[in-house]
Write a protein that holds these residues in place. Structure first.
Motif, PDB file in Angstrom:
ATOM      1  N   UNK A  86      15.296  14.766   7.197  1.00 36.82           N
ATOM      2  CA  UNK A  86      16.345  14.357   6.270  1.00 36.82           C
ATOM      3  C   UNK A  86      16.626  12.867   6.392  1.00 36.82           C
ATOM      4  N   UNK A  87      16.664  12.178   5.255  1.00 31.44           N
ATOM      5  CA  UNK A  87      16.981  10.756   5.251  1.00 31.44           C
ATOM      6  C   UNK A  87      15.808   9.836   5.524  1.00 31.44           C
ATOM      7  N   UNK A  88      14.671  10.384   5.925  1.00 36.27           N
ATOM      8  CA  UNK A  88      13.532   9.534   6.259  1.00 36.27           C
ATOM      9  C   UNK A  88      12.363   9.695   5.287  1.00 36.27           C
ATOM     10  N   UNK A  89      12.394  10.723   4.478  1.00 36.98           N
ATOM     11  CA  UNK A  89      11.273  11.024   3.597  1.00 36.98           C
ATOM     12  C   UNK A  89      11.371  10.293   2.256  1.00 36.98           C
ATOM     13  N   UNK A  90      12.459   9.550   2.027  1.00 41.18           N
ATOM     14  CA  UNK A  90      12.648   8.796   0.787  1.00 41.18           C
ATOM     15  C   UNK A  90      13.038   7.365   1.099  1.00 41.18           C
ATOM     16  N   UNK A  91      12.610   6.440   0.231  1.00 38.47           N
ATOM     17  CA  UNK A  91      13.091   5.064   0.286  1.00 38.47           C
ATOM     18  C   UNK A  91      13.228   4.599  -1.156  1.00 38.47           C
ATOM     19  N   UNK A  92      14.349   3.963  -1.455  1.00 40.54           N
ATOM     20  CA  UNK A  92      14.652   3.552  -2.826  1.00 40.54           C
ATOM     21  C   UNK A  92      14.558   2.037  -2.980  1.00 40.54           C
ATOM     22  N   UNK A  93      14.025   1.617  -4.132  1.00 37.08           N
ATOM     23  CA  UNK A  93      13.879   0.202  -4.469  1.00 37.08           C
ATOM     24  C   UNK A  93      14.512  -0.019  -5.839  1.00 37.08           C
ATOM     25  N   UNK A  94      15.338  -1.039  -5.970  1.00 39.87           N
ATOM     26  CA  UNK A  94      15.973  -1.348  -7.250  1.00 39.87           C
ATOM     27  C   UNK A  94      15.300  -2.538  -7.903  1.00 39.87           C
ATOM     28  N   UNK A  95      15.202  -2.510  -9.234  1.00 39.33           N
ATOM     29  CA  UNK A  95      14.688  -3.664  -9.972  1.00 39.33           C
ATOM     30  C   UNK A  95      15.320  -3.713 -11.354  1.00 39.33           C
ATOM     31  N   UNK A  96      15.235  -4.892 -11.968  1.00 44.17           N
ATOM     32  CA  UNK A  96      15.823  -5.115 -13.288  1.00 44.17           C
ATOM     33  C   UNK A  96      14.764  -5.629 -14.249  1.00 44.17           C
ATOM     34  N   UNK A  97      14.795  -5.097 -15.466  1.00 44.24           N
ATOM     35  CA  UNK A  97      13.985  -5.603 -16.584  1.00 44.24           C
ATOM     36  C   UNK A  97      14.951  -6.223 -17.586  1.00 44.24           C
ATOM     37  N   UNK A  98      14.726  -7.478 -17.991  1.00 45.35           N
ATOM     38  CA  UNK A  98      15.614  -8.119 -18.959  1.00 45.35           C
ATOM     39  C   UNK A  98      15.107  -7.960 -20.388  1.00 45.35           C
ATOM     40  N   UNK A  99      13.940  -7.392 -20.576  1.00 44.95           N
ATOM     41  CA  UNK A  99      13.385  -7.059 -21.887  1.00 44.95           C
ATOM     42  C   UNK A  99      12.556  -5.799 -21.720  1.00 44.95           C
ATOM     43  N   UNK A 100      12.197  -5.114 -22.808  1.00 47.71           N
ATOM     44  CA  UNK A 100      11.354  -3.924 -22.672  1.00 47.71           C
ATOM     45  C   UNK A 100      10.020  -4.260 -21.995  1.00 47.71           C
ATOM     46  N   UNK A 101       9.475  -3.297 -21.259  1.00 53.25           N
ATOM     47  CA  UNK A 101       8.181  -3.485 -20.588  1.00 53.25           C
ATOM     48  C   UNK A 101       7.081  -3.641 -21.628  1.00 53.25           C
ATOM     49  N   UNK A 102       6.038  -4.381 -21.264  1.00 53.37           N
ATOM     50  CA  UNK A 102       4.881  -4.565 -22.135  1.00 53.37           C
ATOM     51  C   UNK A 102       3.685  -3.843 -21.529  1.00 53.37           C
ATOM     52  N   UNK A 103       2.739  -3.468 -22.383  1.00 54.99           N
ATOM     53  CA  UNK A 103       1.537  -2.745 -21.940  1.00 54.99           C
ATOM     54  C   UNK A 103       0.580  -3.739 -21.293  1.00 54.99           C
ATOM     55  N   UNK A 104      -0.013  -3.451 -20.150  1.00 55.43           N
ATOM     56  CA  UNK A 104       0.211  -2.328 -19.258  1.00 55.43           C
ATOM     57  C   UNK A 104       1.204  -2.696 -18.161  1.00 55.43           C
ATOM     58  N   UNK A 105       2.269  -1.966 -18.032  1.00 56.91           N
ATOM     59  CA  UNK A 105       3.254  -2.158 -16.961  1.00 56.91           C
ATOM     60  C   UNK A 105       3.296  -0.890 -16.121  1.00 56.91           C
ATOM     61  N   UNK A 106       3.527  -1.045 -14.824  1.00 57.63           N
ATOM     62  CA  UNK A 106       3.528   0.112 -13.931  1.00 57.63           C
ATOM     63  C   UNK A 106       4.328  -0.186 -12.678  1.00 57.63           C
ATOM     64  N   UNK A 107       4.710   0.868 -11.967  1.00 54.16           N
ATOM     65  CA  UNK A 107       5.447   0.744 -10.710  1.00 54.16           C
ATOM     66  C   UNK A 107       4.993   1.855  -9.779  1.00 54.16           C
ATOM     67  N   UNK A 108       4.855   1.539  -8.500  1.00 51.90           N
ATOM     68  CA  UNK A 108       4.434   2.551  -7.537  1.00 51.90           C
ATOM     69  C   UNK A 108       4.118   1.938  -6.191  1.00 51.90           C
ATOM     70  N   UNK A 109       3.156   2.541  -5.500  1.00 43.80           N
ATOM     71  CA  UNK A 109       2.832   2.103  -4.145  1.00 43.80           C
ATOM     72  C   UNK A 109       1.333   2.133  -3.903  1.00 43.80           C
ATOM     73  N   UNK A 110       0.869   1.190  -3.089  1.00 44.15           N
ATOM     74  CA  UNK A 110      -0.519   1.211  -2.617  1.00 44.15           C
ATOM     75  C   UNK A 110      -0.493   1.481  -1.124  1.00 44.15           C
ATOM     76  N   UNK A 111      -1.497   2.201  -0.649  1.00 42.70           N
ATOM     77  CA  UNK A 111      -1.530   2.624   0.752  1.00 42.70           C
ATOM     78  C   UNK A 111      -2.957   2.995   1.121  1.00 42.70           C
TER      79      UNK A 111
END
Length: 196
Positions: A86-111
């Motif tokens: 509990x409490x260790x299996x998640x991590x949250x990241x905040x971000x802001x977009x000031x305009x709509x996303x353009x193609x190709x846009x993505x968010x995630x993780x590399x590992x």
């Protein structure tokens, strides 16, 4: 006979336009899939931050702050593994977009998975109390040997033909979903949000 020939010609032109449109749509989808098929490369407009030095705690109410990601690629490197419990299996990241996303846009993780750390890092996206995309919408990326090396959510175009991600503030939840019997933790990972 000329009416039949004219009708066949009209149908033929329609089929050609339809096949050209379908070909263009297929090419656009293939371009996004190709972009996500390999880990995103570093580009001139890439901003790198040490994950452990971002403001915030990484909790739901105090996500690690990536700031304004509009028109750039933001990478938080060297994020510590997510572990079972509990409490260790998640991590949250905040971000802001000031305009709509353009193609190709993505968010995630590399590992990079290994023999001990076999659990992937799985993204989901929310805004306020609303989940916008579940982990199931995530696209896997692979290294040259065919091993998983990332999972990303498409921000533009959105799955299901829902347009693109609107301007706003978002919370990217990265999580370990595997049972502790399979693996106690994910590997170290990098968070990537790319909105050209």
């Amino acid at each position: 006979m000329s009416r039949i020939a004219a009708a066949v010609s009209r149908v033929s032109r329609r089929r050609h336009r339809t096949s050209v449109w379908a070909g263009a749509a297929t090419a656009a989808v293939a371009a996004v899939a190709t972009t996500l098929a390999v880990a995103p490369p570093a580009a001139a407009a890439t901003y790198r931050y040490d994950c452990r030095r971002l403001s915030g705690t990484g909790s739901y109410s105090s996500p690690l702050n990536l700031g304004n990601v509009t028109g750039r690629t933001v990478v938080a490197v060297n994020c510590p593994p997510l572990t079972s419990g509990a409490g260790y299996a998640n991590r949250y990241f905040g971000f802001t977009l000031t305009r709509p996303a353009r193609v190709p846009s993505y968010a995630g993780a590399s590992f990079v998975l290994n023999q001990v750390q076999k659990s992937a890092v799985n993204p989901s996206l929310s805004s306020g109390p609303y989940t916008i995309m579940h982990t199931g919408a995530g696209l896997w990326t692979y290294d040259r040997n065919g091993a998983f090396n990332g999972r990303y959510l498409p921000l533009a175009p959105l799955p299901g033909g829902r347009g693109v991600l609107a301007a706003g503030t978002y919370r990217l939840n990265l999580q370990k979903l595997d049972s502790p019997l399979r693996s106690l933790s994910t590997p170290w990972f990098d968070v990537v949000v790319s909105t050209p």
